[in-house]
Enzyme design. Structure first.
Site, PDB file in Angstrom:
ATOM      1  N   HIS A  90      -0.232 -10.813  37.914  1.00  0.00           N
ATOM      2  CA  HIS A  90      -0.104 -10.118  36.628  1.00  0.00           C
ATOM      3  C   HIS A  90      -0.739  -8.748  36.750  1.00  0.00           C
ATOM      4  CE1 HIS A  90      -0.366  -9.290  32.317  1.00  0.00           C
ATOM      5  NE2 HIS A  90       0.597 -10.178  32.212  1.00  0.00           N
TER       6      HIS A  90
ATOM      7  N   ASP B   5       4.481 -17.655  32.777  1.00  0.00           N
ATOM      8  CA  ASP B   5       5.825 -18.147  33.079  1.00  0.00           C
ATOM      9  C   ASP B   5       5.854 -19.300  34.077  1.00  0.00           C
ATOM     10  OD1 ASP B   5       7.191 -16.343  31.424  1.00  0.00           O
ATOM     11  OD2 ASP B   5       6.921 -14.751  32.883  1.00  0.00           O
TER      12      ASP B   5
HETATM   13  N1  CMC Z   1       3.707 -13.171  45.231  1.00  0.00           N
HETATM   14  C1  CMC Z   1       3.259 -12.587  46.364  1.00  0.00           C
HETATM   15  N2  CMC Z   1       2.581 -11.425  46.399  1.00  0.00           N
HETATM   16  C2  CMC Z   1       2.333 -10.824  45.224  1.00  0.00           C
HETATM   17  C3  CMC Z   1       2.758 -11.376  44.001  1.00  0.00           C
HETATM   18  C4  CMC Z   1       3.472 -12.596  44.030  1.00  0.00           C
HETATM   19  N3  CMC Z   1       3.901 -13.158  42.897  1.00  0.00           N
HETATM   20  N4  CMC Z   1       2.382 -10.546  42.998  1.00  0.00           N
HETATM   21  C5  CMC Z   1       1.740  -9.525  43.562  1.00  0.00           C
HETATM   22  N5  CMC Z   1       1.711  -9.697  44.902  1.00  0.00           N
HETATM   23  C6  CMC Z   1       1.030  -8.811  45.891  1.00  0.00           C
HETATM   24  C7  CMC Z   1       1.837  -7.559  46.168  1.00  0.00           C
HETATM   25  O1  CMC Z   1       2.745  -7.757  47.227  1.00  0.00           O
HETATM   26  C8  CMC Z   1       0.749  -6.585  46.479  1.00  0.00           C
HETATM   27  O2  CMC Z   1       0.311  -6.830  47.788  1.00  0.00           O
HETATM   28  P1  CMC Z   1      -0.202  -5.600  48.734  1.00  0.00           P
HETATM   29  O3  CMC Z   1      -1.441  -5.086  48.067  1.00  0.00           O
HETATM   30  O4  CMC Z   1      -0.436  -6.223  50.061  1.00  0.00           O
HETATM   31  O5  CMC Z   1       0.916  -4.593  48.752  1.00  0.00           O
HETATM   32  C9  CMC Z   1      -0.386  -6.982  45.542  1.00  0.00           C
HETATM   33  O6  CMC Z   1      -0.187  -8.376  45.299  1.00  0.00           O
HETATM   34  C10 CMC Z   1      -0.385  -6.236  44.207  1.00  0.00           C
HETATM   35  O7  CMC Z   1       0.885  -6.405  43.626  1.00  0.00           O
HETATM   36  P2  CMC Z   1       1.628  -5.298  42.756  1.00  0.00           P
HETATM   37  O8  CMC Z   1       3.106  -5.524  42.833  1.00  0.00           O
HETATM   38  O9  CMC Z   1       1.123  -3.949  43.130  1.00  0.00           O
HETATM   39  O10 CMC Z   1       1.067  -5.647  41.321  1.00  0.00           O
HETATM   40  P3  CMC Z   1       1.729  -5.253  39.969  1.00  0.00           P
HETATM   41  O11 CMC Z   1       0.656  -5.221  38.974  1.00  0.00           O
HETATM   42  O12 CMC Z   1       2.554  -4.041  40.121  1.00  0.00           O
HETATM   43  O13 CMC Z   1       2.746  -6.481  39.700  1.00  0.00           O
HETATM   44  C11 CMC Z   1       3.758  -8.413  38.883  1.00  0.00           C
HETATM   45  C12 CMC Z   1       2.567  -7.462  38.756  1.00  0.00           C
HETATM   46  C13 CMC Z   1       3.722  -9.407  37.715  1.00  0.00           C
HETATM   47  C14 CMC Z   1       5.077  -7.618  38.776  1.00  0.00           C
HETATM   48  C15 CMC Z   1       3.686  -9.154  40.234  1.00  0.00           C
HETATM   49  O14 CMC Z   1       2.504  -9.899  40.306  1.00  0.00           O
HETATM   50  C16 CMC Z   1       4.902 -10.059  40.456  1.00  0.00           C
HETATM   51  O15 CMC Z   1       5.926  -9.575  40.947  1.00  0.00           O
HETATM   52  N6  CMC Z   1       4.817 -11.375  40.119  1.00  0.00           N
HETATM   53  C17 CMC Z   1       5.952 -12.272  40.227  1.00  0.00           C
HETATM   54  C18 CMC Z   1       6.858 -12.113  39.016  1.00  0.00           C
HETATM   55  C19 CMC Z   1       6.246 -12.721  37.769  1.00  0.00           C
HETATM   56  O16 CMC Z   1       5.764 -13.847  37.788  1.00  0.00           O
HETATM   57  N7  CMC Z   1       6.298 -11.966  36.679  1.00  0.00           N
HETATM   58  C20 CMC Z   1       5.805 -12.443  35.347  1.00  0.00           C
HETATM   59  C21 CMC Z   1       4.630 -11.648  34.883  1.00  0.00           C
HETATM   60  S1  CMC Z   1       3.766 -12.450  33.505  1.00  0.00           S
HETATM   61  C22 CMC Z   1       4.883 -12.445  32.194  1.00  0.00           C
HETATM   62  C23 CMC Z   1       5.084 -11.094  31.625  1.00  0.00           C
HETATM   63  O17 CMC Z   1       4.227 -10.608  30.903  1.00  0.00           O
HETATM   64  O18 CMC Z   1       6.120 -10.515  31.905  1.00  0.00           O
END
Ligand code: CMC
Length: 442
Positions: free
Chosen positions: A319, A377
């Protein structure tokens, strides 16, 4: 008629300033803090005074508004709506009370609750002519596509709001949207399975009505299980708002151009659809089902989610704001287990996979180092599945729940004197000029 006058708290400005040195000059920028102590630097003078702009992809460091609706402490897993902890609201309230709280800033008393409920009933049908729209969608149209198109269409059938001089959220906007979106959602499901629509009825409470529209048919009465109704109320409450998330920011952005509320909400629905946001609930169940059907070892799933060469992520994990267990996920997990026990579902294979996957991920340094925990989720889909709601409807359920938050933010934005057209800048990196002279005529 109740009037909406949101008390926009200006946020405290400190005596201190932040200093920014750019070339030979130093810019003093005011700093401040919100009601719960979150600190900010006011950079509104930045471009005017220095010619520089801030580069912040994903707006990770940028507050686009001051808001009184929801507070999230991502480090400690705290979520408050208008000061009420999510745990309290989930335990003590039904969804409509929380919707009222979001939009009007207070929990309703008995009289207000009754009136809100009556208004909800009065607005529950959609215009008969809108039914033809449903007929023309292909059978397997995604219900999120239908929902967003239908919501924007409401602006043609119910244009009064656009003409209204003042925003009267209870009658004109909140009830109409909350009530009709629920009907549209159920109709889009009926369309997808080729069954006749079941009309809303004044006999039922909000969630009861939805379940009846989804599962009753002309040949089969549906008896609503009060436990299922309670779970539905609770899940909608978990989704009611989450401050400046992607879809809410879209609703604010579209609304900032003075587009009407229906158009703004329809855009929010489209933003919610994406699997990184609300669409994650459908993606989670599809991931779990695939692991089950293909017999993929959990270790392989974890390895793929960690791999930089794969685009796979562990859906329902991670998140932007929470760096600990999402408090909504905690409630959803407990509720899901209680529901399955109530329904007599023993050893649900997808729940077992989800639990094992969670345990393995939380014990893995990759997820620990990045503070990746289950989000809201992760478990909701397993419960929806047990109720009989198909995966394509999961994000629609999220949208029904998020509606009060979107409406509240839209109204708050409209009354905020700091609000301007949302129009960010960019850093242009394309060619300085194209070779026009050498182009031959076509
Ligand atoms: N699985 C594997 N690696 C992950 C995941 C995941 N679900 N989420 C983040 N990471 C890693 C990412 O690859 C990155 O690694 P590195 O630092 O080595 O490059 C690090 O963690 C930080 O991730 P980010 O993408 O920079 O973080 P963000 O804040 O931009 O993304 C997120 C947040 C929710 C988009 C992401 O965690 C994700 O894609 N999760 C899976 C999709 C999901 O479950 N979304 C629902 C969110 S909650 C409901 C809502 O409010 O929408």
């Amino acid at each position: 008629m109740e009037k909406y006058t949101p008390p926009v708290n200006p946020g405290r400005i400190d005596d201190t300033t932040a200093e920014l040195k750019v070339g030979d000059s130093t810019l003093q920028l005011p700093t401040g803090a919100g009601a719960s102590g979150e600190k900010f630097i006011d950079i509104r003078a930045l471009r005017r005074e220095t010619g520089y702009i801030a580069y912040d992809p994903g707006l990770v460091n940028t507050a686009i508004a001051k808001s009184e609706i929801t507070f999230v402490d991502g480090g400690n897993g705290v979520l408050l709506h208008r000061g009420y902890p999510i745990e309290y609201l989930a335990r003590e309230c039904v969804f409509l009370e929380v919707a009222y709280l979001m939009i009007l800033g207070k929990l309703p008393d008995d009289e207000e609750r009754q009136r809100f409920s009556q208004l909800m009933n009065r607005n529950s049908m959609i215009h008969e002519d809108m039914h033809t729209f449903f007929r023309n969608y292909p059978e397997h149209a995604h219900p999120m596509a239908v929902l967003s198109a239908m919501v924007v269409s409401l602006s043609s059938f119910y244009p009064e709001f656009e003409k209204s001089e003042e925003y009267e959220p209870l009658d004109i906007t909140a009830t109409r949207l909350l009530s009709k979106v629920r009907t549209i959602a159920a109709f889009s499901y009926k369309k997808s399975i080729g069954e006749p629509f079941v009309y809303p009825s004044h006999r039922y409470r909000y969630c009861e009505n939805f379940l009846n529209m989804m599962f009753a048919s002309p040949v089969n009465d549906y008896v609503v299980d009060p436990v299922v109704e309670r779970v539905l109320n609770l899940f909608l409450i978990l989704h009611a708002d989450h401050e400046q998330n992607c879809s809410t920011t879209v609703v604010r952005t579209v609304g900032s151009s003075d587009a009407n509320l229906y158009a703004s909400i329809a855009a929010g629905i489209c933003a919610l659809w994406g699997p990184l946001h609300g669409g994650a609930n459908q993606a989670v169940i599809e991931m779990l089902q695939k692991i089950h059907d293909d017999g993929v070892p959990i270790a392989t799933v974890i390895k793929d989610a960690k791999s930089k060469n794969s685009r796979t992520r562990l859906m329902g994990f991670g998140h932007r704001v929470y760096k600990t267990y999402d408090p909504r996920a905690k409630i959803a997990k407990e509720t899901c287990e209680q529901l399955l026990a109530h329904l007599g579902v023993q050893d649900d294979p997808l729940l077992e996979i989800a639990l094992e996957l969670e345990d393995r991920a939380l014990a893995d340094p990759y997820f620990q180092d990045r503070n990746l925990y289950p989000n809201v989720d992760y478990y909701t889909g397993i419960a929806y599945r047990a109720i009989g709601i198909p995966p394509e409807m999961y994000t629609v359920m999220f949208a029904i729940g998020r509606l009060p938050g979107w409406i509240a933010h839209w109204l708050e934005m409209k009354s905020d004197s700091d609000q301007r057209l949302i129009r960010p800048r960019q850093i242009y990196t394309g060619p300085e000029s194209a070779d026009v002279a050498s182009r031959s005529a076509v």
